[in-house]
Design a protein around this motif. Structure first.
Motif, PDB file in Angstrom:
ATOM      1  N   SER A 182       5.846 -16.333 -34.394  1.00 60.10           N
ATOM      2  CA  SER A 182       4.836 -15.806 -34.253  1.00 60.10           C
ATOM      3  C   SER A 182       4.879 -14.611 -32.786  1.00 60.10           C
ATOM      4  N   THR A 183       5.628 -14.906 -32.598  1.00 53.51           N
ATOM      5  CA  THR A 183       6.071 -13.673 -31.475  1.00 53.51           C
ATOM      6  C   THR A 183       7.554 -12.851 -32.361  1.00 53.51           C
ATOM      7  N   LEU A 184       7.547 -13.251 -33.151  1.00 55.16           N
ATOM      8  CA  LEU A 184       8.739 -12.243 -33.555  1.00 55.16           C
ATOM      9  C   LEU A 184       8.012 -11.534 -34.765  1.00 55.16           C
ATOM     10  N   LEU A 185       6.539 -11.780 -35.359  1.00 58.31           N
ATOM     11  CA  LEU A 185       5.690 -10.748 -36.022  1.00 58.31           C
ATOM     12  C   LEU A 185       5.090  -9.670 -35.263  1.00 58.31           C
ATOM     13  N   ASN A 186       4.797 -10.959 -33.818  1.00 57.27           N
ATOM     14  CA  ASN A 186       4.025  -9.052 -32.893  1.00 57.27           C
ATOM     15  C   ASN A 186       5.224  -8.195 -32.224  1.00 57.27           C
ATOM     16  N   LEU A 187       6.557  -8.576 -32.365  1.00 58.91           N
ATOM     17  CA  LEU A 187       7.050  -7.544 -31.849  1.00 58.91           C
ATOM     18  C   LEU A 187       7.735  -6.197 -32.947  1.00 58.91           C
ATOM     19  N   MET A 188       7.409  -7.170 -33.849  1.00 60.11           N
ATOM     20  CA  MET A 188       7.137  -5.985 -34.961  1.00 60.11           C
ATOM     21  C   MET A 188       6.222  -5.188 -35.463  1.00 60.11           C
ATOM     22  N   ALA A 189       5.067  -5.093 -35.053  1.00 62.13           N
ATOM     23  CA  ALA A 189       3.609  -4.392 -34.900  1.00 62.13           C
ATOM     24  C   ALA A 189       3.480  -3.783 -33.483  1.00 62.13           C
ATOM     25  N   ARG A 190       4.656  -3.930 -32.726  1.00 61.22           N
ATOM     26  CA  ARG A 190       4.885  -4.350 -30.858  1.00 61.22           C
ATOM     27  C   ARG A 190       3.950  -3.647 -30.725  1.00 61.22           C
ATOM     28  N   LEU A 191       3.426  -5.323 -30.561  1.00 58.50           N
ATOM     29  CA  LEU A 191       2.091  -5.701 -29.904  1.00 58.50           C
ATOM     30  C   LEU A 191       3.123  -5.731 -28.588  1.00 58.50           C
ATOM     31  N   GLN A 192       3.871  -6.309 -28.799  1.00 60.84           N
ATOM     32  CA  GLN A 192       4.758  -6.686 -26.979  1.00 60.84           C
ATOM     33  C   GLN A 192       6.284  -5.790 -27.652  1.00 60.84           C
ATOM     34  N   ASP A 193       7.409  -5.320 -26.906  1.00 64.91           N
ATOM     35  CA  ASP A 193       8.373  -4.632 -26.704  1.00 64.91           C
ATOM     36  C   ASP A 193       9.615  -5.784 -26.326  1.00 64.91           C
ATOM     37  N   PRO A 194      11.066  -5.837 -27.257  1.00 64.43           N
ATOM     38  CA  PRO A 194      11.587  -6.764 -26.587  1.00 64.43           C
ATOM     39  C   PRO A 194      12.674  -6.723 -25.601  1.00 64.43           C
ATOM     40  N   GLN A 195      12.956  -7.546 -25.102  1.00 65.57           N
ATOM     41  CA  GLN A 195      13.942  -7.092 -23.834  1.00 65.57           C
ATOM     42  C   GLN A 195      15.712  -6.378 -23.809  1.00 65.57           C
ATOM     43  N   GLY A 196      16.013  -6.774 -25.257  1.00 61.67           N
ATOM     44  CA  GLY A 196      17.188  -5.868 -25.854  1.00 61.67           C
ATOM     45  C   GLY A 196      16.286  -6.294 -27.510  1.00 61.67           C
ATOM     46  N   GLY A 197      17.925  -4.915 -27.688  1.00 58.95           N
ATOM     47  CA  GLY A 197      18.034  -5.021 -29.438  1.00 58.95           C
ATOM     48  C   GLY A 197      17.009  -3.785 -29.673  1.00 58.95           C
ATOM     49  N   ARG A 198      16.732  -3.592 -31.264  1.00 61.13           N
ATOM     50  CA  ARG A 198      16.090  -2.851 -31.566  1.00 61.13           C
ATOM     51  C   ARG A 198      15.719  -3.484 -32.788  1.00 61.13           C
ATOM     52  N   ILE A 199      14.027  -3.042 -33.516  1.00 64.85           N
ATOM     53  CA  ILE A 199      13.087  -2.833 -34.588  1.00 64.85           C
ATOM     54  C   ILE A 199      13.482  -1.715 -35.183  1.00 64.85           C
ATOM     55  N   LEU A 200      14.292  -1.483 -36.441  1.00 70.44           N
ATOM     56  CA  LEU A 200      14.243  -0.525 -37.517  1.00 70.44           C
ATOM     57  C   LEU A 200      13.474  -0.755 -38.513  1.00 70.44           C
ATOM     58  N   ILE A 201      12.925   0.656 -39.236  1.00 72.61           N
ATOM     59  CA  ILE A 201      11.437  -0.326 -40.012  1.00 72.61           C
ATOM     60  C   ILE A 201      12.386   1.560 -41.032  1.00 72.61           C
ATOM     61  N   ASP A 202      12.530   1.317 -42.327  1.00 71.03           N
ATOM     62  CA  ASP A 202      13.001   2.767 -42.889  1.00 71.03           C
ATOM     63  C   ASP A 202      14.092   3.444 -42.311  1.00 71.03           C
ATOM     64  N   GLY A 203      15.022   2.460 -41.214  1.00 72.23           N
ATOM     65  CA  GLY A 203      16.022   3.483 -40.550  1.00 72.23           C
ATOM     66  C   GLY A 203      14.909   4.401 -39.352  1.00 72.23           C
ATOM     67  N   GLN A 204      13.854   3.898 -39.009  1.00 76.74           N
ATOM     68  CA  GLN A 204      13.437   4.013 -37.513  1.00 76.74           C
ATOM     69  C   GLN A 204      13.318   3.432 -36.574  1.00 76.74           C
ATOM     70  N   ASP A 205      13.467   3.418 -35.558  1.00 76.91           N
ATOM     71  CA  ASP A 205      13.508   2.807 -33.988  1.00 76.91           C
ATOM     72  C   ASP A 205      11.276   2.478 -33.504  1.00 76.91           C
ATOM     73  N   ILE A 206      11.240   1.155 -34.307  1.00 82.91           N
ATOM     74  CA  ILE A 206       9.503   1.208 -34.101  1.00 82.91           C
ATOM     75  C   ILE A 206       9.309   1.564 -32.238  1.00 82.91           C
ATOM     76  N   SER A 207      10.306   2.006 -31.672  1.00 79.20           N
ATOM     77  CA  SER A 207       9.925   1.895 -30.128  1.00 79.20           C
ATOM     78  C   SER A 207       9.918   3.541 -29.604  1.00 79.20           C
ATOM     79  N   ARG A 208      10.140   4.230 -30.620  1.00 75.77           N
ATOM     80  CA  ARG A 208      10.430   5.934 -30.888  1.00 75.77           C
ATOM     81  C   ARG A 208       9.252   6.103 -31.708  1.00 75.77           C
ATOM     82  N   VAL A 209       8.596   5.777 -32.132  1.00 73.93           N
ATOM     83  CA  VAL A 209       7.539   6.093 -32.841  1.00 73.93           C
ATOM     84  C   VAL A 209       5.745   5.879 -32.358  1.00 73.93           C
TER      85      VAL A 209
END
Length: 408
Positions: free
Chosen positions: A187-214
């Protein structure tokens, strides 16, 4: 009571409200309830104040009559100082004592109320942990290509990593299930993908877009999560659906309900005399729609946003075997061509629904494949299948089998 119920509608599951972007609606609903409460409270206060004033002023009026009589009697006595003495004594004592009493009452009330006031102020002024970053752009939806790169996450700065250097590219348009032991970060991994939390390292890309930048608002209109315990308010079906999209029309709501099969369920529950969208959903899960139907309502609400990526967190919670099979069949049909990430404890349901399975152990994917592939080779998924089959047996068979199994 009504205000408390309205508050509990949203306060019980605040993350659900954030995921659906329903903060303005819930704020308005709570504000309307609060205004009604204030109006009735003020009316009651005025009635009580009139009664209180009558109660305290009656003795004052009687005292005034007595004072007038005393002054009149003093004047008749012929002593010119008598009326002044009576008035001085009468007014001096309350004027000296009343301010002191009010000051004591004020500080006593402040001392007893301040801890609660301070806590409320602290909550109101608390900033969300996850916010839009400076210069964040709107999310642009695409085919739903989801990728994680060297993802790290821990709940405390020096705590163990729940997600540890995880990298993987999910297949667009397919259903991918994530299986793991309890507490291993599904469930933590799903929360990271919905950006309910931010990771300490790395990034998540959706269609090439870093979700922390939208922006969060644009992201959560296209990356939609159905939580293990979805938020439902004690209101109509239409109001519950509009939590995800406040401006949705009845025609739009009916269309998505018919698409998921919820419309037929609502017609049976509401009866012939009630329009399905006007059917009142009790907040208690033991009333109205049962577990599988409420889960279908939550999925329907998610499809109202036409998501690019759908995150399903334990969708079979509280559903019996028949309901799980029905839900799997419905989801297979309505999720065609949609990128879906699934977390569930029921490996049988996963086998029926998922195209691919990722086994999460020690914060990484240790094995990936189709349900058939993972079931045919040693690994976590095979172990979970065997355990599930073991516990589905009758108690007598389990006892007999456990006696034959070697001790761990």
């Amino acid at each position: 009571m009504a205000l408390a119920n309205e508050f509990s509608n949203s306060a019980a599951l605040p993350l659900e409200v954030q995921l659906m972007g329903a903060e303005p609606q819930r704020s308005q609903a709570f504000g309307n309830r609060l205004k009604t409460l204030i109006r009735y409270t003020m009316a009651a206060f005025l009635r009580n104040e009139w009664a209180f004033q009558f109660q305290i002023n009656t003795p004052v009026i009687l005292q005034a009559i007595f004072l007038i009589y005393g002054v009149f009697y003093a004047l008749q006595s012929g002593n010119p100082a008598a009326p002044g003495a009576i008035l001085g004594i009468y007014y001096f004592v309350p004027q000296a004592v009343n301010p002191l009493q009010e000051l004591i009452q004020f500080f006593a009330g402040l001392q007893s109320s301040w801890p609660q006031v301070e806590k409320v102020v602290e909550i109101l002024e608390m900033a969300p942990e996850v916010q839009d970053k400076s210069g964040a752009a709107a999310f642009v939806p695409g085919e739903g290509a989801l990728e994680v790169e060297h993802l790290d996450f821990a709940y405390t700065p020096h705590g163990p990593k729940i997600i540890n250097d995880l990298s993987y590219s999910f297949t667009p348009g397919k259903v991918t299930a994530i299986v793991a032991r309890a507490g291993m970060g599904k469930s933590t991994l799903l929360n990271l993908m919905a950006r309910l939390q931010d990771p300490q390292g790395g990034r998540i890309l959706i269609d090439g877009q870093d979700i922390s930048r939208v922006t969060l608002g644009s992201l959560r209109r296209h990356v939609v999560k159905v939580s293990q315990f979805p938020l439902f308010v004690g209101d109509t079906i239409g109001a519950n659906l509009k939590l995800a999209k406040a401006d949705a029309t009845d025609a739009e709501l009916e269309e998505v309900c018919r698409r998921t099969g919820l419309w037929q369920v609502l017609e049976q529950a509401a009866g012939p005399d009630i329009y399905p969208l006007e059917y009142h959903l009790p907040k208690a899960s033991s009333e109205g729609l049962h577990g599988a139907q409420r889960r279908l309502l939550a999925v329907t609400r998610a499809f109202l946003l036409h998501p690019t990526i759908l995150l399903l967190d334990e969708p079979t919670t509280g559903i019996d075997d028949i309901g799980r099979a029905q839900l799997a069949a419905i989801l297979r049909e309505i999720c065609q061509g949609l990128t879906v990430l699934l977390v569930d404890h029921d490996v049988t349901f996963i086998s029926q629904f998922a195209d691919y399975i990722c086994c999460l152990e020690q914060g990484r994917f240790t094995d990936v494949g189709t349900p058939g592939e993972l079931a045919s080779r040693p690994g976590l998924f095979r172990v979970l299948l065997d355990e599930n089959a073991f516990y589905l047996k009758g108690p007598e068979v389990r006892e007999s089998t456990s006696q034959k199994r070697p001790a761990p």
